[in-house]
Design a protein around this motif. Structure first.
Motif, PDB file in Angstrom:
ATOM      1  N   PRO A  51      53.779  31.694  68.692  1.00 65.14           N
ATOM      2  CA  PRO A  51      53.680  33.125  68.983  1.00 65.14           C
ATOM      3  C   PRO A  51      55.003  33.824  68.654  1.00 65.14           C
ATOM      4  O   PRO A  51      56.074  33.323  68.972  1.00 65.14           O
ATOM      5  N   GLY A  52      54.910  34.957  67.996  1.00 62.02           N
ATOM      6  CA  GLY A  52      56.094  35.725  67.657  1.00 62.02           C
ATOM      7  C   GLY A  52      56.790  35.290  66.380  1.00 62.02           C
ATOM      8  O   GLY A  52      57.712  35.946  65.940  1.00 62.02           O
ATOM      9  N   GLU A  53      56.359  34.182  65.784  1.00 62.51           N
ATOM     10  CA  GLU A  53      56.983  33.717  64.536  1.00 62.51           C
ATOM     11  C   GLU A  53      56.577  34.651  63.397  1.00 62.51           C
ATOM     12  O   GLU A  53      55.400  34.914  63.181  1.00 62.51           O
ATOM     13  N   VAL A  54      57.554  35.153  62.659  1.00 69.25           N
ATOM     14  CA  VAL A  54      57.292  36.044  61.532  1.00 69.25           C
ATOM     15  C   VAL A  54      57.162  35.186  60.274  1.00 69.25           C
ATOM     16  O   VAL A  54      58.016  34.350  60.001  1.00 69.25           O
ATOM     17  N   PHE A  55      56.070  35.378  59.533  1.00 69.77           N
ATOM     18  CA  PHE A  55      55.836  34.629  58.310  1.00 69.77           C
ATOM     19  C   PHE A  55      55.008  35.474  57.362  1.00 69.77           C
ATOM     20  O   PHE A  55      54.600  36.586  57.690  1.00 69.77           O
ATOM     21  N   ARG A  56      54.760  34.943  56.176  1.00 67.93           N
ATOM     22  CA  ARG A  56      53.964  35.646  55.165  1.00 67.93           C
ATOM     23  C   ARG A  56      52.629  34.934  54.993  1.00 67.93           C
ATOM     24  O   ARG A  56      52.571  33.714  54.995  1.00 67.93           O
ATOM     25  N   SER A 108      53.044  38.583  62.112  1.00 68.74           N
ATOM     26  CA  SER A 108      52.926  37.442  63.015  1.00 68.74           C
ATOM     27  C   SER A 108      51.475  37.269  63.455  1.00 68.74           C
ATOM     28  O   SER A 108      50.668  38.190  63.387  1.00 68.74           O
ATOM     29  N   TYR A 109      51.161  36.064  63.911  1.00 69.43           N
ATOM     30  CA  TYR A 109      49.811  35.675  64.311  1.00 69.43           C
ATOM     31  C   TYR A 109      49.711  35.806  65.826  1.00 69.43           C
ATOM     32  O   TYR A 109      50.377  35.086  66.564  1.00 69.43           O
ATOM     33  N   VAL A 110      48.874  36.745  66.284  1.00 70.35           N
ATOM     34  CA  VAL A 110      48.751  37.014  67.707  1.00 70.35           C
ATOM     35  C   VAL A 110      47.281  36.971  68.108  1.00 70.35           C
ATOM     36  O   VAL A 110      46.459  37.720  67.583  1.00 70.35           O
ATOM     37  N   ASN A 111      46.942  36.077  69.034  1.00 72.53           N
ATOM     38  CA  ASN A 111      45.579  35.960  69.568  1.00 72.53           C
ATOM     39  C   ASN A 111      44.521  35.855  68.471  1.00 72.53           C
ATOM     40  O   ASN A 111      43.500  36.549  68.506  1.00 72.53           O
ATOM     41  N   GLY A 112      44.760  35.037  67.470  1.00 74.93           N
ATOM     42  CA  GLY A 112      43.765  34.801  66.430  1.00 74.93           C
ATOM     43  C   GLY A 112      43.724  35.849  65.331  1.00 74.93           C
ATOM     44  O   GLY A 112      42.869  35.793  64.461  1.00 74.93           O
ATOM     45  N   PHE A 114      46.198  38.104  62.475  1.00 78.59           N
ATOM     46  CA  PHE A 114      47.500  38.309  61.849  1.00 78.59           C
ATOM     47  C   PHE A 114      47.808  39.792  61.923  1.00 78.59           C
ATOM     48  O   PHE A 114      47.071  40.618  61.398  1.00 78.59           O
ATOM     49  N   GLU A 115      48.892  40.147  62.600  1.00 79.22           N
ATOM     50  CA  GLU A 115      49.314  41.537  62.726  1.00 79.22           C
ATOM     51  C   GLU A 115      50.404  41.798  61.691  1.00 79.22           C
ATOM     52  O   GLU A 115      51.544  41.374  61.875  1.00 79.22           O
ATOM     53  N   ALA A 116      50.022  42.470  60.616  1.00 85.28           N
ATOM     54  CA  ALA A 116      50.935  42.690  59.498  1.00 85.28           C
ATOM     55  C   ALA A 116      51.837  43.886  59.726  1.00 85.28           C
ATOM     56  O   ALA A 116      51.413  44.910  60.257  1.00 85.28           O
ATOM     57  N   THR A 117      53.087  43.731  59.311  1.00 85.96           N
ATOM     58  CA  THR A 117      54.030  44.845  59.343  1.00 85.96           C
ATOM     59  C   THR A 117      54.269  45.371  57.934  1.00 85.96           C
ATOM     60  O   THR A 117      54.776  46.474  57.762  1.00 85.96           O
ATOM     61  N   GLU A 118      53.894  44.565  56.929  1.00 79.90           N
ATOM     62  CA  GLU A 118      54.050  44.963  55.532  1.00 79.90           C
ATOM     63  C   GLU A 118      52.942  44.309  54.715  1.00 79.90           C
ATOM     64  O   GLU A 118      52.618  43.150  54.919  1.00 79.90           O
ATOM     65  N   ILE A 119      52.364  45.057  53.786  1.00 83.00           N
ATOM     66  CA  ILE A 119      51.326  44.544  52.894  1.00 83.00           C
ATOM     67  C   ILE A 119      51.758  44.807  51.457  1.00 83.00           C
ATOM     68  O   ILE A 119      52.145  45.921  51.110  1.00 83.00           O
ATOM     69  N   LEU A 120      51.682  43.768  50.643  1.00 79.61           N
ATOM     70  CA  LEU A 120      51.958  43.891  49.212  1.00 79.61           C
ATOM     71  C   LEU A 120      50.673  43.563  48.464  1.00 79.61           C
ATOM     72  O   LEU A 120      49.969  42.629  48.819  1.00 79.61           O
ATOM     73  N   ALA A 121      50.399  44.326  47.419  1.00 77.36           N
ATOM     74  CA  ALA A 121      49.195  44.086  46.623  1.00 77.36           C
ATOM     75  C   ALA A 121      49.598  43.838  45.181  1.00 77.36           C
ATOM     76  O   ALA A 121      50.704  44.150  44.758  1.00 77.36           O
TER      77      ALA A 121
END
Length: 148
Positions: A51-56, A108-112, A114-121
């Motif tokens: 919990p709280g780990e920031v990843f891509r 980060s992944y919270v309660n199943g 992924f809560e994104a803070t940035e999206i790249l397309a």
């Protein structure tokens, strides 16, 4: 006289080694927040991150999964062909963000979810981030772009 020079030289070498060690430690400490590890949806489902780990996360946006909510919140699902992960994002999506297209998100992944803070397309018809291509190839669902 010679022994005094030798002592001084040893002291300078020891001080330089200590300073180098401290500088290396400080650089590592400063960079710990700037390193984001990449994970495919299959990896997230197999081993959920702390919990709280920031990843891509990266993969393809599932068809029919984009839901625009109240305000700027957008929900969609990312897949690598082996597993799917629901994603929420509050903000403005890139212009080229679309279903069945590659994307990479930071968050980060919270309660199943992924809560994104940035999206790249992807930025043209043939580009897909190398990390996404590798993850899709591992799952056996990667298709070479046509028309090149």
């Amino acid at each position: 006289m010679k022994s005094l020079k030798k002592k001084r030289r040893v002291q300078v070498i020891v001080v330089a080694a200590v300073a180098l060690t401290v500088a290396t430690g400080m650089i590592g400490y400063a960079m710990r927040d700037g390193i984001n590890f990449f994970r495919a949806p299959s990896q997230i489902m197999a081993e959920p991150p702390a919990p709280g780990e920031v990843f891509r996360i990266g993969g393809l946006v599932e068809e029919g999964s984009i839901v625009r909510g109240e305000g700027e919140t957008i929900r969609f699902v990312v897949t690598d062909g082996g597993a799917s992960v629901p994603v929420t994002f509050s903000g403005v999506l890139p212009d080229l963000f679309a279903e069945n297209q590659g994307m990479v998100g930071t968050g980060s992944y919270v309660n199943g979810t992924f809560e994104a803070t940035e999206i790249l397309a992807k930025h043209d018809e043939t580009y897909m981030p190398a990390e996404v291509v590798d993850a899709l190839k591992e799952q056996g669902v990667y298709k070479e772009p046509s028309g090149s």
